[in-house]
Design a protein around this motif. Structure first.
Motif, PDB file in Angstrom:
ATOM      1  N   LEU A 101       0.825  -1.206   0.000  1.00 53.95           N
ATOM      2  CA  LEU A 101       0.000   0.000   0.000  1.00 53.95           C
ATOM      3  C   LEU A 101       0.861   1.257   0.000  1.00 53.95           C
ATOM      4  O   LEU A 101       0.571   2.225  -0.722  1.00 53.95           O
ATOM      5  CB  LEU A 101      -0.923  -0.013   1.220  1.00 53.95           C
ATOM      6  CG  LEU A 101      -1.911   1.151   1.358  1.00 53.95           C
ATOM      7  CD1 LEU A 101      -2.872   1.162   0.169  1.00 53.95           C
ATOM      8  CD2 LEU A 101      -2.677   1.061   2.665  1.00 53.95           C
ATOM      9  N   GLY A 102       1.938   1.253   0.786  1.00 49.89           N
ATOM     10  CA  GLY A 102       2.818   2.424   0.833  1.00 49.89           C
ATOM     11  C   GLY A 102       3.495   2.696  -0.503  1.00 49.89           C
ATOM     12  O   GLY A 102       3.562   3.840  -0.964  1.00 49.89           O
ATOM     13  N   ILE A 103       3.992   1.631  -1.151  1.00 48.12           N
ATOM     14  CA  ILE A 103       4.638   1.810  -2.456  1.00 48.12           C
ATOM     15  C   ILE A 103       3.628   2.304  -3.485  1.00 48.12           C
ATOM     16  O   ILE A 103       3.908   3.219  -4.269  1.00 48.12           O
ATOM     17  CB  ILE A 103       5.293   0.493  -2.912  1.00 48.12           C
ATOM     18  CG1 ILE A 103       6.451   0.124  -1.990  1.00 48.12           C
ATOM     19  CG2 ILE A 103       5.786   0.606  -4.355  1.00 48.12           C
ATOM     20  CD1 ILE A 103       7.061  -1.218  -2.289  1.00 48.12           C
ATOM     21  N   GLY A 104       2.431   1.706  -3.494  1.00 51.64           N
ATOM     22  CA  GLY A 104       1.415   2.116  -4.457  1.00 51.64           C
ATOM     23  C   GLY A 104       0.993   3.562  -4.287  1.00 51.64           C
ATOM     24  O   GLY A 104       0.900   4.316  -5.265  1.00 51.64           O
ATOM     25  N   VAL A 105       0.732   3.976  -3.033  1.00 55.24           N
ATOM     26  CA  VAL A 105       0.315   5.358  -2.788  1.00 55.24           C
ATOM     27  C   VAL A 105       1.438   6.330  -3.115  1.00 55.24           C
ATOM     28  O   VAL A 105       1.205   7.395  -3.715  1.00 55.24           O
ATOM     29  CB  VAL A 105      -0.139   5.511  -1.319  1.00 55.24           C
ATOM     30  CG1 VAL A 105      -0.387   6.976  -0.982  1.00 55.24           C
ATOM     31  CG2 VAL A 105      -1.408   4.705  -1.075  1.00 55.24           C
ATOM     32  N   GLY A 106       2.674   5.988  -2.755  1.00 52.93           N
ATOM     33  CA  GLY A 106       3.797   6.874  -3.053  1.00 52.93           C
ATOM     34  C   GLY A 106       3.998   7.078  -4.544  1.00 52.93           C
ATOM     35  O   GLY A 106       4.172   8.219  -5.010  1.00 52.93           O
ATOM     36  N   VAL A 107       3.974   5.986  -5.305  1.00 50.08           N
ATOM     37  CA  VAL A 107       4.154   6.102  -6.753  1.00 50.08           C
ATOM     38  C   VAL A 107       2.990   6.876  -7.375  1.00 50.08           C
ATOM     39  O   VAL A 107       3.185   7.728  -8.255  1.00 50.08           O
ATOM     40  CB  VAL A 107       4.289   4.704  -7.385  1.00 50.08           C
ATOM     41  CG1 VAL A 107       4.258   4.790  -8.901  1.00 50.08           C
ATOM     42  CG2 VAL A 107       5.579   4.038  -6.930  1.00 50.08           C
ATOM     43  N   PHE A 128       3.016  -0.785  -9.549  1.00 54.47           N
ATOM     44  CA  PHE A 128       4.216  -0.824  -8.711  1.00 54.47           C
ATOM     45  C   PHE A 128       3.899  -1.338  -7.311  1.00 54.47           C
ATOM     46  O   PHE A 128       4.708  -2.077  -6.723  1.00 54.47           O
ATOM     47  CB  PHE A 128       4.844   0.570  -8.633  1.00 54.47           C
ATOM     48  CG  PHE A 128       5.638   0.944  -9.842  1.00 54.47           C
ATOM     49  CD1 PHE A 128       6.990   0.663  -9.911  1.00 54.47           C
ATOM     50  CD2 PHE A 128       5.039   1.569 -10.915  1.00 54.47           C
ATOM     51  CE1 PHE A 128       7.739   1.005 -11.031  1.00 54.47           C
ATOM     52  CE2 PHE A 128       5.766   1.908 -12.045  1.00 54.47           C
ATOM     53  CZ  PHE A 128       7.126   1.626 -12.108  1.00 54.47           C
ATOM     54  N   GLY A 129       2.741  -0.973  -6.765  1.00 47.68           N
ATOM     55  CA  GLY A 129       2.393  -1.434  -5.422  1.00 47.68           C
ATOM     56  C   GLY A 129       2.205  -2.935  -5.340  1.00 47.68           C
ATOM     57  O   GLY A 129       2.556  -3.564  -4.340  1.00 47.68           O
ATOM     58  N   ALA A 130       1.656  -3.531  -6.410  1.00 42.39           N
ATOM     59  CA  ALA A 130       1.471  -4.985  -6.412  1.00 42.39           C
ATOM     60  C   ALA A 130       2.684  -5.725  -6.954  1.00 42.39           C
ATOM     61  O   ALA A 130       2.971  -6.845  -6.530  1.00 42.39           O
ATOM     62  CB  ALA A 130       0.235  -5.348  -7.240  1.00 42.39           C
ATOM     63  N   GLY A 131       3.401  -5.102  -7.895  1.00 41.24           N
ATOM     64  CA  GLY A 131       4.479  -5.807  -8.575  1.00 41.24           C
ATOM     65  C   GLY A 131       5.785  -5.861  -7.813  1.00 41.24           C
ATOM     66  O   GLY A 131       6.426  -6.921  -7.742  1.00 41.24           O
ATOM     67  N   ILE A 132       6.208  -4.739  -7.225  1.00 40.72           N
ATOM     68  CA  ILE A 132       7.523  -4.707  -6.564  1.00 40.72           C
ATOM     69  C   ILE A 132       7.582  -5.654  -5.364  1.00 40.72           C
ATOM     70  O   ILE A 132       8.517  -6.459  -5.252  1.00 40.72           O
ATOM     71  CB  ILE A 132       7.872  -3.257  -6.170  1.00 40.72           C
ATOM     72  CG1 ILE A 132       8.118  -2.422  -7.431  1.00 40.72           C
ATOM     73  CG2 ILE A 132       9.101  -3.226  -5.267  1.00 40.72           C
ATOM     74  CD1 ILE A 132       8.431  -0.970  -7.158  1.00 40.72           C
ATOM     75  N   PRO A 133       6.616  -5.633  -4.427  1.00 38.19           N
ATOM     76  CA  PRO A 133       6.687  -6.609  -3.326  1.00 38.19           C
ATOM     77  C   PRO A 133       6.591  -8.055  -3.806  1.00 38.19           C
ATOM     78  O   PRO A 133       7.260  -8.940  -3.261  1.00 38.19           O
ATOM     79  CB  PRO A 133       5.487  -6.228  -2.439  1.00 38.19           C
ATOM     80  CG  PRO A 133       5.204  -4.811  -2.760  1.00 38.19           C
ATOM     81  CD  PRO A 133       5.514  -4.671  -4.217  1.00 38.19           C
TER      82      PRO A 133
END
Length: 323
Positions: A101-107, A128-133
């Motif tokens: 959630l943090g990565i998705g919201v930040g991007v 990015f929020g689903a893919g990177i983790p």
């Protein structure tokens, strides 16, 4: 034609081409020929080793589960939790979700402030929020499994020496859990703990095989199951299995060396457009700034990313060999 219509037409054409390709591709001729030759050898060979291998393949096929059952889970949340457990690290489901959630919201916020186009920001945020983790967890699982495969033949040799010295199989499993470091020792320790609380050895091994989901340990589990049913010299059987696993690892290394040039070419071809785009944007932001502000260029850029992703996927399949 408006921008959403253009985007829908592009996605429809892409889906149509993908469906046509899947319909006309058919099975791989090389794999199909190898499968038929292998079936013919199993049917007519008088070699004892071939018969044992055929028995193992039949047993594996008979014990094959559906994908969510193979993971040992009954829901997607349980499957994700199990996937995190396979990393061997203390990562909880809540930590994974908060990180995503943090990565998705930040991007999404960065893209929205840069372009002012909410659909693009939302799409990239979800991607990015689903893919990177997911990729990070996959890399950790792969690294742990590689360490397991590297030490597993040594564990089998230790089992063979314990059996030949007169120790029972349960005692040799406990010896392996203490003597072999890394993931192998951790997994065998869990097996011994399950046996101590009342589970049978077959159930304990099968639980670990379902969780690891790797052919090497499945071979080991099926070998013990077949030996318990048919009898015979277990030490000799495990010694043969250890030799097969070492030859399998050697073959993987040979294939990796032979395909390294093709993989390097695929990496270069796949990453070069992104590198050039980044360098040009860094040198002259105004020259490529329209790709972040103009809706037509945004759609064109998304279409280019889609087609490049398809090309990278095809190249990855071309250089990926299964043993």
């Amino acid at each position: 034609m408006s921008t959403p219509q253009i985007l829908l037409v592009a996605l429809g054409l892409t889906a149509l081409i993908a469906l046509v390709w899947m319909a006309l591709a058919g099975p791989n001729p090389t794999k199909e020929a190898a499968r038929r030759l292998e079936a013919l050898r199993d049917r007519h060979s008088e070699n004892t080793l071939d018969k044992v291998e055929a028995q193992m393949r039949k047993a594996l096929a008979a014990r094959r589960y559906k994908m969510h059952r193979l993971a040992g889970s009954e829901s997607r949340a349980a499957a994700l939790a199990l996937r995190l457990t396979r990393t061997g690290r203390p990562i909880t489901l809540q930590q994974y979700l908060y990180t995503s959630l943090g990565i998705g919201v930040g991007v999404a916020l960065l893209v929205l402030l840069k372009t002012g186009y909410p659909p693009l920001a939302l799409g990239l945020g979800v991607l990015f929020g689903a893919g990177i983790p997911h990729m990070a967890v996959g890399m950790m699982i792969k690294g742990r499994l590689n360490k397991f495969v590297a030490k597993f033949p040594d564990a089998i040799d230790l089992l063979v020496r314990g059996l030949r010295s007169g120790l029972p199989i349960a005692e040799t499993l406990s010896v392996v859990s203490h003597e072999i470091p890394g993931p192998v020792g951790e997994e065998f320790k869990l097996i011994c703990e399950r046996i101590k609380i009342g589970k049978s050895m077959e159930e304990s091994l099968q639980d670990t095989a379902d969780r690891l989901n790797m052919p090497e340990f499945s071979f080991f589990t099926i070998t013990l199951a077949i030996q318990r049913e048919t009898g015979g010299n277990l030490a000799e059987t495990l010694a043969n299995l250890g030799d097969v696993l070492r030859k399998r690892a050697q073959m993987k290394l040979k294939i990796k060396a032979m395909s390294s040039e093709s993989k390097a070419s695929a990496y270069i071809v796949g990453s070069l457009p992104f590198i050039v785009f980044g360098l040009v944007y860094w040198v002259s932001p105004n020259y490529l700034g329209g790709f972040f502000t103009d809706q037509r260029l945004i759609v064109a850029g998304m279409g280019g990313l889609l087609w490049m992703s398809i090309g990278v996927f095809i190249m990855a399949k071309m250089v990926n060999f299964e043993i």
